[in-house]
Design a protein around this motif. Structure first.
Motif, mmCIF file in Angstrom:
data_model
loop_
_atom_site.group_PDB
_atom_site.id
_atom_site.type_symbol
_atom_site.label_atom_id
_atom_site.label_comp_id
_atom_site.label_asym_id
_atom_site.label_seq_id
_atom_site.Cartn_x
_atom_site.Cartn_y
_atom_site.Cartn_z
ATOM 1 N N GLU A 14 -46.510 -39.071 9.835
ATOM 2 C CA GLU A 14 -46.106 -38.322 11.003
ATOM 3 C C GLU A 14 -45.337 -39.137 11.996
ATOM 4 N N THR A 15 -45.018 -38.654 12.523
ATOM 5 C CA THR A 15 -43.723 -39.945 14.361
ATOM 6 C C THR A 15 -44.301 -38.823 15.006
ATOM 7 N N VAL A 16 -46.218 -39.312 15.784
ATOM 8 C CA VAL A 16 -46.307 -38.698 17.116
ATOM 9 C C VAL A 16 -45.289 -38.680 18.183
ATOM 10 N N VAL A 17 -44.477 -40.159 18.623
ATOM 11 C CA VAL A 17 -43.515 -40.151 19.287
ATOM 12 C C VAL A 17 -42.921 -41.201 19.285
ATOM 13 N N PRO A 18 -41.877 -41.670 19.137
ATOM 14 C CA PRO A 18 -41.181 -42.224 18.940
ATOM 15 C C PRO A 18 -41.755 -44.317 19.345
ATOM 16 N N GLY A 19 -41.935 -45.104 17.484
ATOM 17 C CA GLY A 19 -42.379 -46.158 17.870
ATOM 18 C C GLY A 19 -45.094 -45.823 17.427
ATOM 19 N N VAL A 20 -44.675 -44.628 17.578
ATOM 20 C CA VAL A 20 -46.206 -44.273 17.206
ATOM 21 C C VAL A 20 -46.272 -43.342 16.832
ATOM 22 N N HIS A 21 -46.953 -43.818 14.674
ATOM 23 C CA HIS A 21 -47.167 -43.511 14.002
ATOM 24 C C HIS A 21 -47.943 -42.955 13.052
ATOM 25 N N ARG A 33 -62.579 -36.565 3.880
ATOM 26 C CA ARG A 33 -60.975 -35.961 3.292
ATOM 27 C C ARG A 33 -59.932 -37.202 3.793
ATOM 28 N N ALA A 34 -59.911 -37.910 4.875
ATOM 29 C CA ALA A 34 -58.769 -39.296 5.228
ATOM 30 C C ALA A 34 -59.382 -39.520 6.908
ATOM 31 N N VAL A 35 -59.189 -40.836 7.024
ATOM 32 C CA VAL A 35 -58.833 -41.513 7.735
ATOM 33 C C VAL A 35 -58.028 -41.978 8.360
ATOM 34 N N ASN A 36 -57.359 -41.219 10.117
ATOM 35 C CA ASN A 36 -56.077 -41.400 10.406
ATOM 36 C C ASN A 36 -55.643 -42.961 11.160
ATOM 37 N N VAL A 37 -54.898 -43.762 10.822
ATOM 38 C CA VAL A 37 -54.253 -45.124 11.630
ATOM 39 C C VAL A 37 -53.516 -45.102 12.481
ATOM 40 N N TYR A 38 -53.422 -45.594 13.253
ATOM 41 C CA TYR A 38 -52.061 -45.396 14.065
ATOM 42 C C TYR A 38 -50.831 -46.461 13.998
ATOM 43 N N LEU A 39 -50.033 -46.488 13.783
ATOM 44 C CA LEU A 39 -48.823 -47.866 13.571
ATOM 45 C C LEU A 39 -48.737 -47.896 15.521
ATOM 46 N N LEU A 40 -48.072 -48.909 15.989
ATOM 47 C CA LEU A 40 -47.172 -48.580 16.587
ATOM 48 C C LEU A 40 -46.827 -50.213 16.834
ATOM 49 N N ALA A 257 -59.723 -39.782 14.749
ATOM 50 C CA ALA A 257 -59.037 -40.276 13.096
ATOM 51 C C ALA A 257 -59.417 -39.169 12.435
ATOM 52 N N HIS A 258 -60.125 -38.100 12.787
ATOM 53 C CA HIS A 258 -59.993 -37.082 11.576
ATOM 54 C C HIS A 258 -60.078 -36.109 11.827
ATOM 55 N N GLY A 259 -58.223 -35.578 11.265
ATOM 56 C CA GLY A 259 -57.742 -34.749 12.112
ATOM 57 C C GLY A 259 -56.604 -34.890 12.458
ATOM 58 N N PRO A 260 -56.157 -33.325 13.027
ATOM 59 C CA PRO A 260 -54.498 -33.723 13.795
ATOM 60 C C PRO A 260 -55.021 -33.837 14.416
ATOM 61 N N VAL A 261 -53.532 -34.675 15.205
ATOM 62 C CA VAL A 261 -53.053 -34.387 16.454
ATOM 63 C C VAL A 261 -52.700 -33.486 17.356
#
Length: 354
Positions: A14-21, A33-40, A257-261
């Protein structure tokens, strides 16, 4: 089929904003269930230096399933795991820290962690038994049988590899400014979930910005309190103080880290504070009705959205429930709403209305 509530955990980019996924990585044996990691990353996606290099906020759990999903999702952006040059980790739990350390060993990336996690890292590397602090807390809560059950459970479980808990390359401090993926971040210490938990405030955007919240503010569940190897009293007080500090700042988009934006940190902080206020009232009422130990009080109230009785839950969650009850009783004692005394012979804490 995954319900809408859990749609966030599907292993989809999921692309949250350009440059942040947002990259959800699986926790196959974990109820989370899952852990969110965020790519900058720079908006053009190319690895570069000067603060524009590829950075991950949190690293995931060092298991094959997580590694495979991370590689696949990065591949959708034309990247590989070796392109990630820095990990900014919110706290020391293995679903956040261990894969960052594993990928450092393979690719030479740098790992940064809050300085308040130093003692917990030392403890997890040197102690012989797992969950020592938690089982000692259960004994003080009068939950001796549960403590024994947890000790047996830990003894039968596979110990995490000590190499997953080596020190970071950098210890982060409150207020520290970081350049990451072409963005400007500020470190905020938010003790409570763990003593060294940090969040990252993105001050790049023209609006109110974003908060990479780790486990401090979660949109669907209330974070566990003080669940760490070097646990100490006061975790709930630290957590509520940290929430108040975030509430005093401008509102921001919540990247948990867990759950939706979610669109508002403030809205969720208000809900968490209200939850703990309600829980304090419930626990005070249980003491007034005759509950003395944290075990007795935990057995008198209900747990999770499903209103479970304590005995209906599995070992791990019963442990968390009793320890959370004790943390609330500690706060009630500090507020003067209950009296808390330790038995001189057993060390068990007993409570009575003030």
């Amino acid at each position: 089929m995954i319900s809408d509530r859990h749609a966030w955990s599907r292993p989809e980019l999921e692309t949250v904003v350009p440059g942040v996924h947002r990259l959800p990585l699986p926790l196959p044996t974990d109820a989370l269930r899952a852990v969110n990691v965020y790519l900058l990353a720079p908006e053009d996606g190319s690895p570069r230096g000067d603060g524009a290099e590829l950075t991950l906020v949190d690293g995931g759990w060092a298991i094959d399933a997580s590694r495979d999903v991370l590689g696949r999702l990065l591949g959708e952006l034309g990247l590989a795991t070796g392109d990630v040059r820095r990990f900014l980790v919110t706290h020391v739990h293995r679903d956040h820290y261990s894969q960052a350390v594993a990928l450092r060993r393979e690719h030479g990336a740098r790992v940064a962690l809050g300085a308040g996690e130093r003692e917990s890292l030392e403890t997890v590397r040197t102690r012989e038994d797992g969950l020592d602090a938690q089982t000692a807390g259960l004994d003080r809560a009068g939950a001796h049988d549960l403590a024994t059950e947890v000790r047996r459970w830990v003894a039968a479980a596979e110990a995490p590899p000590p190499e997953d808990f080596t020190d970071p390359d950098e210890w982060l401090a409150d207020g520290q400014e970081l350049a990451a993926g072409g963005r400007s971040l500020v470190v905020r210490e938010t003790p409570g979930h763990t003593r060294g938990h940090v969040v990252f405030v993105d001050e790049t955007t023209a609006d109110a910005g974003m908060l990479f919240a780790g486990d401090h503010v979660l949109p669907h569940i209330t974070p566990s309190i003080g669940f760490e190897p070097a646990a100490r009293p006061g975790a709930l007080t630290r957590f509520l103080t940290s929430l108040a500090a975030l509430r005093a700042e401008p509102d921001r988009m919540l990247l948990p880290a867990h759950g939706p934006v979610a669109p508002s940190v403030h809205d969720r902080v208000d809900e968490l504070v209200a939850h703990h206020d309600k829980r304090l009232d419930e626990i005070a009422a249980a003491v007034a009705a005759g509950g003395s130990t944290a075990l007795e009080v935990a057995g008198a109230i209900r747990w999770t959205r499903r209103e479970y009785h304590l005995d209906d839950m599995e070992t791990f969650n019963r442990m968390l429930a009793v320890l959370e009850t004790d943390a609330h009783l500690e706060v009630l004692a500090a507020q003067g709403r209950v009296r808390r005394t330790a038995d001189a012979d057993t060390g068990v804490n007993h409570h009575a209305p003030a």
